[in-house]
Design a protein around this motif. Structure first.
Motif, PDB file in Angstrom:
ATOM      1  N   LYS A   1       2.726   2.387   4.128  1.00  0.00           N
ATOM      2  CA  LYS A   1       3.437   1.169   3.751  1.00  0.00           C
ATOM      3  C   LYS A   1       2.544   0.213   2.953  1.00  0.00           C
ATOM      4  N   SER A   2       1.286   0.063   3.373  1.00  0.00           N
ATOM      5  CA  SER A   2       0.393  -0.842   2.646  1.00  0.00           C
ATOM      6  C   SER A   2       0.019  -0.270   1.279  1.00  0.00           C
ATOM      7  N   MET A   3      -0.039   1.043   1.149  1.00  0.00           N
ATOM      8  CA  MET A   3      -0.330   1.650  -0.152  1.00  0.00           C
ATOM      9  C   MET A   3       0.849   1.459  -1.114  1.00  0.00           C
ATOM     10  N   ASN A   4       2.073   1.435  -0.596  1.00  0.00           N
ATOM     11  CA  ASN A   4       3.238   1.184  -1.445  1.00  0.00           C
ATOM     12  C   ASN A   4       3.245  -0.256  -1.967  1.00  0.00           C
ATOM     13  N   LEU A   5       2.653  -1.185  -1.203  1.00  0.00           N
ATOM     14  CA  LEU A   5       2.590  -2.580  -1.634  1.00  0.00           C
ATOM     15  C   LEU A   5       1.623  -2.786  -2.804  1.00  0.00           C
ATOM     16  N   LEU A   6       0.725  -1.827  -3.040  1.00  0.00           N
ATOM     17  CA  LEU A   6      -0.230  -1.958  -4.143  1.00  0.00           C
ATOM     18  C   LEU A   6       0.475  -2.033  -5.497  1.00  0.00           C
ATOM     19  N   ALA A   7       1.656  -1.430  -5.594  1.00  0.00           N
ATOM     20  CA  ALA A   7       2.411  -1.482  -6.844  1.00  0.00           C
ATOM     21  C   ALA A   7       2.835  -2.916  -7.168  1.00  0.00           C
ATOM     22  N   ASP A   8       3.010  -3.745  -6.135  1.00  0.00           N
ATOM     23  CA  ASP A   8       3.380  -5.154  -6.315  1.00  0.00           C
ATOM     24  C   ASP A   8       2.152  -6.066  -6.337  1.00  0.00           C
ATOM     25  N   ASN A   9       0.950  -5.468  -6.439  1.00  0.00           N
ATOM     26  CA  ASN A   9      -0.312  -6.212  -6.466  1.00  0.00           C
ATOM     27  C   ASN A   9      -0.562  -6.952  -5.150  1.00  0.00           C
ATOM     28  N   LYS A  10      -0.173  -6.308  -4.025  1.00  0.00           N
ATOM     29  CA  LYS A  10      -0.370  -6.879  -2.697  1.00  0.00           C
ATOM     30  C   LYS A  10      -1.319  -5.984  -1.911  1.00  0.00           C
ATOM     31  N   TYR A  11      -2.299  -6.608  -1.272  1.00  0.00           N
ATOM     32  CA  TYR A  11      -3.314  -5.897  -0.500  1.00  0.00           C
ATOM     33  C   TYR A  11      -3.271  -6.382   0.939  1.00  0.00           C
ATOM     34  N   THR A  12      -3.444  -5.456   1.886  1.00  0.00           N
ATOM     35  CA  THR A  12      -3.328  -5.774   3.304  1.00  0.00           C
ATOM     36  C   THR A  12      -4.681  -5.637   3.985  1.00  0.00           C
ATOM     37  N   PHE A  13      -5.017  -6.637   4.811  1.00  0.00           N
ATOM     38  CA  PHE A  13      -6.283  -6.662   5.541  1.00  0.00           C
ATOM     39  C   PHE A  13      -6.050  -7.080   6.980  1.00  0.00           C
ATOM     40  N   VAL A  14      -6.894  -6.585   7.895  1.00  0.00           N
ATOM     41  CA  VAL A  14      -6.966  -7.123   9.249  1.00  0.00           C
ATOM     42  C   VAL A  14      -7.997  -8.236   9.180  1.00  0.00           C
ATOM     43  N   VAL A  15      -7.625  -9.419   9.683  1.00  0.00           N
ATOM     44  CA  VAL A  15      -8.497 -10.586   9.588  1.00  0.00           C
ATOM     45  C   VAL A  15      -8.745 -11.170  10.977  1.00  0.00           C
ATOM     46  N   ASP A  16      -9.691 -12.091  11.046  1.00  0.00           N
ATOM     47  CA  ASP A  16      -9.992 -12.784  12.292  1.00  0.00           C
ATOM     48  C   ASP A  16      -8.758 -13.566  12.750  1.00  0.00           C
TER      49      ASP A  16
END
Length: 95
Positions: free
Chosen positions: A16-31
């Motif tokens: 799912k997060s790799m599919n968001l790359l097409a929309d220039n969106k990146y997913t991270f786990v954060v504090d």
């Protein structure tokens, strides 16, 4: 103020997060204690990109069992970062 590398824990690499790359969106786990402004500044300073938008969510940990003992995985915070057009994070390019 925390170090920027303490705010960004790791990237999320799922289908799912790799599919968001097409929309220039990146997913991270954060504090869990980091706010959107801190996340934006951390991404901009670590990866040298311009951030347009940050969406965050708290993901509740799943309950798990080991025999008769019950426990739960820890809660975590995810951030979906939208970059300005033309910006890319090289960390995700080879995936």
């Amino acid at each position: 103020m925390k170090d920027y590398r303490d705010i960004i824990i790791r990237p999320v690499v799922t289908e799912k997060s790799m599919n968001l790359l097409a929309d220039n969106k990146y997913t991270f786990v954060v504090d869990k204690k980091a706010n959107k402004t801190e996340i934006k500044n951390a991404i901009e300073n670590i990866f040298n990109v311009r951030v347009e938008n940050v969406n965050t969510m708290i993901v509740k940990g799943k309950p798990k069992r080991m025999g008769k003992y019950e426990g739960k995985r820890p809660d975590r915070k995810k951030a979906i970062v939208t970059l300005k057009p033309g910006q890319k994070i090289r960390l995700f390019e080879g995936m």
